[in-house]
Write an enzyme that holds these catalytic residues in place. Structure first.
Site, PDB file in Angstrom:
ATOM      1  N   GLU A  94       8.635  14.511  11.200  1.00 55.00           N
ATOM      2  CA  GLU A  94       7.853  13.653  12.086  1.00 55.00           C
ATOM      3  C   GLU A  94       8.754  12.686  12.856  1.00 55.00           C
ATOM      4  O   GLU A  94       9.577  11.995  12.272  1.00 55.00           O
ATOM      5  CB  GLU A  94       6.818  12.853  11.287  1.00 55.00           C
ATOM      6  CG  GLU A  94       5.787  13.713  10.575  1.00 55.00           C
ATOM      7  CD  GLU A  94       4.827  14.438  11.523  1.00 55.00           C
ATOM      8  OE1 GLU A  94       4.873  14.174  12.741  1.00 55.00           O
ATOM      9  OE2 GLU A  94       4.044  15.276  11.031  1.00 55.00           O
ATOM     10  N   CYS A 157      -0.509   8.860   5.920  1.00 54.04           N
ATOM     11  CA  CYS A 157       0.895   9.253   6.105  1.00 54.04           C
ATOM     12  C   CYS A 157       1.491   8.533   7.309  1.00 54.04           C
ATOM     13  O   CYS A 157       2.600   7.985   7.239  1.00 54.04           O
ATOM     14  CB  CYS A 157       1.009  10.774   6.282  1.00 54.04           C
ATOM     15  SG  CYS A 157       0.599  11.679   4.787  1.00 54.04           S
ATOM     16  N   HIS A 181       5.885  16.166   6.877  1.00 48.75           N
ATOM     17  CA  HIS A 181       4.599  16.766   6.499  1.00 48.75           C
ATOM     18  C   HIS A 181       4.847  18.191   6.009  1.00 48.75           C
ATOM     19  O   HIS A 181       5.551  18.964   6.671  1.00 48.75           O
ATOM     20  CB  HIS A 181       3.641  16.806   7.697  1.00 48.75           C
ATOM     21  CG  HIS A 181       2.672  15.666   7.704  1.00 48.75           C
ATOM     22  ND1 HIS A 181       2.493  14.843   8.790  1.00 48.75           N
ATOM     23  CD2 HIS A 181       1.798  15.218   6.741  1.00 48.75           C
ATOM     24  CE1 HIS A 181       1.555  13.941   8.498  1.00 48.75           C
ATOM     25  NE2 HIS A 181       1.130  14.139   7.262  1.00 48.75           N
TER      26      HIS A 181
HETATM   27  N1  PCA Z   1      -1.588  13.596   3.673  1.00 47.28           N
HETATM   28  C1  PCA Z   1      -2.434  12.630   4.326  1.00 47.28           C
HETATM   29  C2  PCA Z   1      -2.464  11.444   3.397  1.00 47.28           C
HETATM   30  C3  PCA Z   1      -1.909  11.916   2.104  1.00 47.28           C
HETATM   31  C4  PCA Z   1      -1.291  13.219   2.403  1.00 47.28           C
HETATM   32  O1  PCA Z   1      -0.625  13.914   1.617  1.00 47.28           O
HETATM   33  C5  PCA Z   1      -1.998  12.341   5.754  1.00 47.28           C
HETATM   34  O2  PCA Z   1      -1.468  13.245   6.425  1.00 47.28           O
HETATM   35  O3  PCA Z   1      -2.185  11.213   6.227  1.00 47.28           O
END
Ligand code: PCA
Length: 232
Positions: A94, A157, A181
């Site tokens: 990201e 996140c 991610h």
């Molecule tokens: N993914 C979520 C919150 C916790 C996670 O593992 C997100 O992409 O915000």
């Protein structure tokens, strides 16, 4: 027990994942951090990476509080945060965090926001200063299906990423901050099968393929920690 030789240099890295949330009964980011070694040596260097891990509650308040508390205990060179992105098929590095809370679902403690800033009057977006296209090149060179993403969502996140990038800017305490991610293991397994990835040849069942995909993500996270630890 942590072993150390006198000639080795040690870099500390904090790696976090999240617990399950929403419709998901487990979170691969949690399983990855639980599988990481406590420390590892970077081949052909004198560098030892010490890895601390946290599994964060998927809650806007508790997640960043837990990270900040851990950051205050040690001098970390890198902070790598992991989270699940259900719809993706590759590992996403990201680039940005947005100053927005816009939750499609409530967090695990029932908090819900509809387009409000995390910090009123502050930058709309913060950007990691890591060279992500170079990191992607390194990871792809090791056969990890990786992409650079410009949107970390607007849920927890994104929120911890914004806090962490802001913390780095304000304190200068960390050398590298990155949010990664990860896809569902079965989605990554599909990507790997399509790419005729060597890791998938021996895995006959869907469950075996998912296990391999999870192992591969754990190795990829270790490579990211290696990359960040080698940066000066
Ligand atoms: N993914 C979520 C919150 C916790 C996670 O593992 C997100 O992409 O915000």
């Amino acid at each position: 027990m942590r072993l150390k030789t006198s000639s080795s240099r040690t870099e500390r890295c904090l790696i976090t994942g999240f617990d399950s949330f929403g419709k998901f009964t487990s979170n691969p980011s949690q399983r990855i951090v639980e599988s990481l070694p406590e420390e590892f040596k970077i081949p052909r260097t004198n560098l030892l990476v010490e890895v601390d891990t946290l599994v964060l509650p998927t809650c806007c308040k508790q997640s960043w509080r837990a990270i900040r508390n851990q950051l205050s205990k040690n001098r970390y060179k890198s902070l790598i945060m992991l989270g699940l992105s259900g719809g993706r098929s590759k590992i996403s590095l990201e680039r940005y965090a947005l100053n927005i809370r816009d939750y499609g679902i409530p967090d695990n403690n029932g908090h819900r926001y509809d387009g409000t800033p995390i910090y009123k009057g502050e930058s709309e977006a913060l950007k990691t200063d890591l060279p992500l296209t170079d990191l992607r090149r390194v990871l792809r060179g090791k056969n990890f299906p990786t992409e650079v993403s410009n949107f970390a969502g607007s849920f927890i996140c994104n929120e911890v990423y914004y806090h962490a990038l802001r913390y780095k800017e304000e304190t200068g305490a960390l050398n590298s901050v990155l949010f990664v991610h990860v896809p569902q293991p079965k989605e990554l397994a599909r990507t790997l099968v399509e790419a005729q990835h060597i890791n998938m040849e021996s895995a006959k069942s869907a469950a075996a393929r998912s296990t391999k995909a999870l192992q591969l993500m754990t190795e990829c996270v270790q490579e990211i920690a290696t990359y960040c630890s080698k940066l000066s």
